[in-house]
Design a protein around this motif. Structure first.
Motif, PDB file in Angstrom:
ATOM      1  N   GLY A  93       0.517  -1.379   0.198  1.00  0.00           N
ATOM      2  CA  GLY A  93      -0.146  -0.090  -0.183  1.00  0.00           C
ATOM      3  C   GLY A  93       1.321   1.005   0.223  1.00  0.00           C
ATOM      4  O   GLY A  93       0.925   2.209  -0.848  1.00  0.00           O
ATOM      5  N   GLY A  94       1.756   1.598   0.781  1.00  0.00           N
ATOM      6  CA  GLY A  94       2.893   2.096   0.386  1.00  0.00           C
ATOM      7  C   GLY A  94       3.093   3.019  -0.516  1.00  0.00           C
ATOM      8  O   GLY A  94       3.351   3.670  -0.985  1.00  0.00           O
ATOM      9  N   GLU A  95       3.875   1.831  -1.529  1.00  0.00           N
ATOM     10  CA  GLU A  95       4.406   1.721  -2.679  1.00  0.00           C
ATOM     11  C   GLU A  95       3.684   2.605  -3.381  1.00  0.00           C
ATOM     12  O   GLU A  95       4.056   3.647  -3.960  1.00  0.00           O
ATOM     13  N   ALA A  96       2.099   2.108  -3.048  1.00  0.00           N
ATOM     14  CA  ALA A  96       1.259   2.560  -3.937  1.00  0.00           C
ATOM     15  C   ALA A  96       1.338   4.313  -3.886  1.00  0.00           C
ATOM     16  O   ALA A  96       0.564   4.808  -4.557  1.00  0.00           O
ATOM     17  N   VAL A  97       0.230   4.121  -2.990  1.00  0.00           N
ATOM     18  CA  VAL A  97       1.102   6.042  -2.507  1.00  0.00           C
ATOM     19  C   VAL A  97       1.847   6.527  -3.180  1.00  0.00           C
ATOM     20  O   VAL A  97       1.780   7.557  -2.790  1.00  0.00           O
ATOM     21  N   SER A  98       3.163   6.551  -2.644  1.00  0.00           N
ATOM     22  CA  SER A  98       4.513   6.457  -3.320  1.00  0.00           C
ATOM     23  C   SER A  98       4.416   6.860  -4.843  1.00  0.00           C
ATOM     24  O   SER A  98       4.061   8.263  -5.442  1.00  0.00           O
ATOM     25  N   THR A  99       3.447   5.940  -5.159  1.00  0.00           N
ATOM     26  CA  THR A  99       3.532   6.308  -6.928  1.00  0.00           C
ATOM     27  C   THR A  99       2.166   7.374  -7.278  1.00  0.00           C
ATOM     28  O   THR A  99       3.102   7.889  -7.902  1.00  0.00           O
ATOM     29  N   VAL A 100       1.384   7.216  -6.684  1.00  0.00           N
ATOM     30  CA  VAL A 100       0.484   8.292  -6.540  1.00  0.00           C
ATOM     31  C   VAL A 100       1.006   9.432  -6.326  1.00  0.00           C
ATOM     32  O   VAL A 100       0.218  10.611  -7.490  1.00  0.00           O
ATOM     33  N   LEU A 101       1.645  10.179  -5.450  1.00  0.00           N
ATOM     34  CA  LEU A 101       2.175  11.058  -4.732  1.00  0.00           C
ATOM     35  C   LEU A 101       3.226  11.352  -6.253  1.00  0.00           C
ATOM     36  O   LEU A 101       3.290  12.897  -6.534  1.00  0.00           O
ATOM     37  N   LYS A 102       3.910  11.395  -6.466  1.00  0.00           N
ATOM     38  CA  LYS A 102       5.226  10.993  -7.767  1.00  0.00           C
ATOM     39  C   LYS A 102       4.740  11.806  -9.087  1.00  0.00           C
ATOM     40  O   LYS A 102       4.868  11.990  -9.788  1.00  0.00           O
ATOM     41  N   LEU A 103       3.271  10.696  -8.956  1.00  0.00           N
ATOM     42  CA  LEU A 103       2.822  11.003 -10.406  1.00  0.00           C
ATOM     43  C   LEU A 103       1.940  12.623 -10.592  1.00  0.00           C
ATOM     44  O   LEU A 103       1.542  12.971 -11.485  1.00  0.00           O
TER      45      LEU A 103
END
Length: 182
Positions: A44-54
């Motif tokens: 879930g943390g990886e998904a949050v990181s990806t969304v924030l970068k995008l």
């Protein structure tokens, strides 16, 4: 070169490997629901990181030549964020199932140290602004704290395994609530 090695601690490959190792350890030691929780927390943390970068899509610093190749946006630092998410989550959850206080302390110190060193390496290599790293640390630490809180609530409801008894309540060779004499 040492900083490139340290920055690797926050790479996807390293995070996936260490998370998988922790999940396998927890599953083999009979803590299957905690293992699933760790997997969900880091994933879930990886998904949050990806969304924030995008969402932010901030360009990388161009003040100095980069000490390594980079392919994604700068804000927040994915390495700093994922190291905080993975290492702080793993450290806190593993410390909860560990009996010995010194080992608990070691796990927490290692989680914090690895997180800090990864962030510092990103600035040193010129691939992130300090604010990128600070944001990554903050979001990652907040996610780890949220995961710890959720795990605690699930544990109270009996939906994940209880941590092992503390050394104060159980000594070597004792079962909780008994004495060595029987």
């Amino acid at each position: 070169e040492a900083m490139r090695d340290i920055t690797g601690w926050g790479s996807v490959v390293t995070i996936v490997f260490l998370t998988a190792a922790a999940v396998i350890y927890l599953a083999l030691s009979g803590r299957r629901r905690v293992a699933v929780f760790v997997l969900a927390a880091v994933g879930g943390g990886e998904a949050v990181s990806t969304v924030l970068k995008l969402f932010y899509h901030r360009p990388r610093p161009d003040l100095v030549p980069h000490g390594m190749e980079v392919f994604t946006a700068s804000f927040p630092s994915g390495h700093a964020m994922m190291s905080a998410i993975a290492y702080l989550t793993l450290a806190t959850l593993l410390a909860r199932v560990e009996r010995r206080r010194r080992v608990k302390a070691l796990l927490l110190v290692l989680g914090i140290a690895m997180t800090v060193l990864v962030g510092i390496s990103r600035v040193y290599l010129g691939v992130h602004w300090p604010s990128d790293v600070l944001a990554g640390w903050c979001v990652g630490a907040a996610w780890a704290a949220l995961c710890w809180f959720v795990a605690l609530q699930l544990q109270r409801r009996g939906e994940v395994e209880d941590p092992d008894p503390t050394p104060a309540s159980t000594g070597p060779g004792q079962i909780k609530g008994t004495t060595a004499a029987g």
